[in-house]
Design a protein around this motif. Structure first.
Motif, mmCIF file in Angstrom:
data_model
loop_
_atom_site.group_PDB
_atom_site.id
_atom_site.type_symbol
_atom_site.label_atom_id
_atom_site.label_comp_id
_atom_site.label_asym_id
_atom_site.label_seq_id
_atom_site.Cartn_x
_atom_site.Cartn_y
_atom_site.Cartn_z
ATOM 1 N N GLN A 13 -89.293 -58.808 -57.775
ATOM 2 C CA GLN A 13 -88.959 -58.318 -56.318
ATOM 3 C C GLN A 13 -87.381 -58.639 -55.979
ATOM 4 O OE1 GLN A 13 -91.322 -60.751 -53.584
ATOM 5 N NE2 GLN A 13 -93.299 -59.570 -53.867
ATOM 6 N N PRO A 14 -87.202 -57.577 -55.044
ATOM 7 C CA PRO A 14 -85.520 -57.819 -54.561
ATOM 8 C C PRO A 14 -85.147 -59.105 -54.170
ATOM 9 C CG PRO A 14 -86.573 -55.799 -53.630
ATOM 10 C CD PRO A 14 -87.800 -56.773 -54.278
ATOM 11 N N GLY A 15 -84.020 -59.608 -54.657
ATOM 12 C CA GLY A 15 -83.584 -61.067 -54.557
ATOM 13 C C GLY A 15 -83.912 -61.711 -55.670
ATOM 14 N N GLY A 16 -84.840 -61.607 -56.365
ATOM 15 C CA GLY A 16 -85.345 -62.377 -57.313
ATOM 16 C C GLY A 16 -84.597 -62.298 -58.632
ATOM 17 N N SER A 17 -84.811 -63.282 -59.646
ATOM 18 C CA SER A 17 -83.992 -63.497 -60.880
ATOM 19 C C SER A 17 -84.862 -63.264 -61.971
ATOM 20 C CB SER A 17 -83.391 -64.900 -60.676
ATOM 21 O OG SER A 17 -82.818 -65.297 -59.633
ATOM 22 N N LEU A 18 -83.913 -62.973 -63.228
ATOM 23 C CA LEU A 18 -84.444 -62.826 -64.415
ATOM 24 C C LEU A 18 -83.442 -63.203 -65.406
ATOM 25 C CD1 LEU A 18 -86.223 -59.234 -64.677
ATOM 26 C CD2 LEU A 18 -87.381 -61.385 -64.808
ATOM 27 N N ARG A 19 -83.885 -63.720 -66.516
ATOM 28 C CA ARG A 19 -82.945 -63.993 -67.758
ATOM 29 C C ARG A 19 -83.168 -63.246 -68.801
ATOM 30 N NH1 ARG A 19 -81.208 -69.517 -70.885
ATOM 31 N NH2 ARG A 19 -83.137 -69.200 -71.784
ATOM 32 N N LEU A 20 -82.419 -62.325 -69.175
ATOM 33 C CA LEU A 20 -82.506 -61.713 -70.309
ATOM 34 C C LEU A 20 -81.874 -62.412 -71.622
ATOM 35 C CD1 LEU A 20 -81.663 -57.922 -69.269
ATOM 36 C CD2 LEU A 20 -83.929 -59.126 -69.053
ATOM 37 N N SER A 21 -82.831 -62.376 -72.906
ATOM 38 C CA SER A 21 -82.278 -62.780 -73.936
ATOM 39 C C SER A 21 -81.885 -61.582 -75.083
ATOM 40 C CB SER A 21 -83.287 -63.720 -74.414
ATOM 41 O OG SER A 21 -83.489 -64.798 -73.556
ATOM 42 N N CYS A 22 -81.110 -62.027 -75.694
ATOM 43 C CA CYS A 22 -80.655 -61.019 -77.027
ATOM 44 C C CYS A 22 -80.593 -61.944 -78.279
ATOM 45 C CB CYS A 22 -79.309 -60.160 -76.682
ATOM 46 S SG CYS A 22 -78.723 -59.286 -78.036
ATOM 47 N N ALA A 23 -81.373 -61.699 -79.200
ATOM 48 C CA ALA A 23 -81.539 -62.598 -80.292
ATOM 49 C C ALA A 23 -80.725 -61.721 -81.797
ATOM 50 C CB ALA A 23 -83.032 -62.837 -80.877
ATOM 51 N N ALA A 24 -79.811 -62.503 -81.995
ATOM 52 C CA ALA A 24 -79.023 -61.782 -83.047
ATOM 53 C C ALA A 24 -79.178 -62.513 -84.525
ATOM 54 C CB ALA A 24 -77.368 -62.179 -82.673
ATOM 55 N N SER A 25 -79.363 -61.126 -85.439
ATOM 56 C CA SER A 25 -79.390 -61.733 -86.735
ATOM 57 C C SER A 25 -78.772 -60.792 -87.662
ATOM 58 C CB SER A 25 -80.722 -61.805 -87.349
ATOM 59 O OG SER A 25 -81.459 -60.604 -87.058
ATOM 60 N N GLY A 26 -78.182 -61.444 -88.938
ATOM 61 C CA GLY A 26 -77.693 -60.523 -90.023
ATOM 62 C C GLY A 26 -76.193 -60.283 -89.808
ATOM 63 N N PHE A 27 -75.669 -60.880 -89.088
ATOM 64 C CA PHE A 27 -74.254 -60.749 -89.026
ATOM 65 C C PHE A 27 -73.531 -61.816 -88.203
ATOM 66 C CE2 PHE A 27 -73.539 -60.139 -84.474
ATOM 67 C CZ PHE A 27 -74.865 -59.833 -84.025
ATOM 68 N N SER A 28 -72.308 -62.143 -88.467
ATOM 69 C CA SER A 28 -71.601 -63.470 -87.991
ATOM 70 C C SER A 28 -71.303 -63.205 -86.291
ATOM 71 C CB SER A 28 -70.280 -63.728 -88.805
ATOM 72 O OG SER A 28 -69.358 -64.789 -88.155
#
Length: 123
Positions: A13-28
């Motif tokens: 809903q408007p005013g709410g929060s989310l946390r997105l994640s980005c998982a990395a692999s295969g590089f430094s």
């Protein structure tokens, strides 16, 4: 091989929060900046935020400054986008991507795009 995988999107809903994640692999992660971008239907992909290889500096688009925060956990090889006070105009597919050495606001400067995660802000 999968290099970047996004997760954490959803309906909020408007005013709410989310946390997105980005998982990395295969590089430094010490050699690449990681950027978050978003693309709404009918619009161009736009830069949201970026974290440099050392993790010490970030860039944030004016439209999200003060509401979104990028961070990373180097040990877990994860980059996060904490999104607070979400607005309907934040609705988009969110992507992470990598660029060697430095940040940029241009999607064309990044590669190894993830598959994206949908964020929908609606009451």
């Amino acid at each position: 091989q999968l290099q970047l995988v996004e997760s954490g999107g959803g309906l909020v809903q408007p005013g709410g929060s989310l946390r997105l994640s980005c998982a990395a692999s295969g590089f430094s992660m010490d050699s690449y900046a990681i950027g978050w971008f978003r693309q709404a239907p009918g619009k161009e992909r736009e830069g949201v935020s970026c974290i440099r290889p050392g993790g010490g500096s970030t860039n944030t688009a004016d439209s999200v400054r003060g509401r979104f925060t990028i961070s990373r956990d180097r040990a877990k090889r994860m980059v996060f986008l904490q999104m607070n006070n979400l607005k309907p105009e934040d609705t988009a597919v969110y992507y992470c991507a990598k660029r060697r050495y430095s940040c940029s606001n241009r999607a064309a400067d990044f590669g190894s795009w993830g598959q994206g995660t949908q964020v929908t802000v609606s009451s």
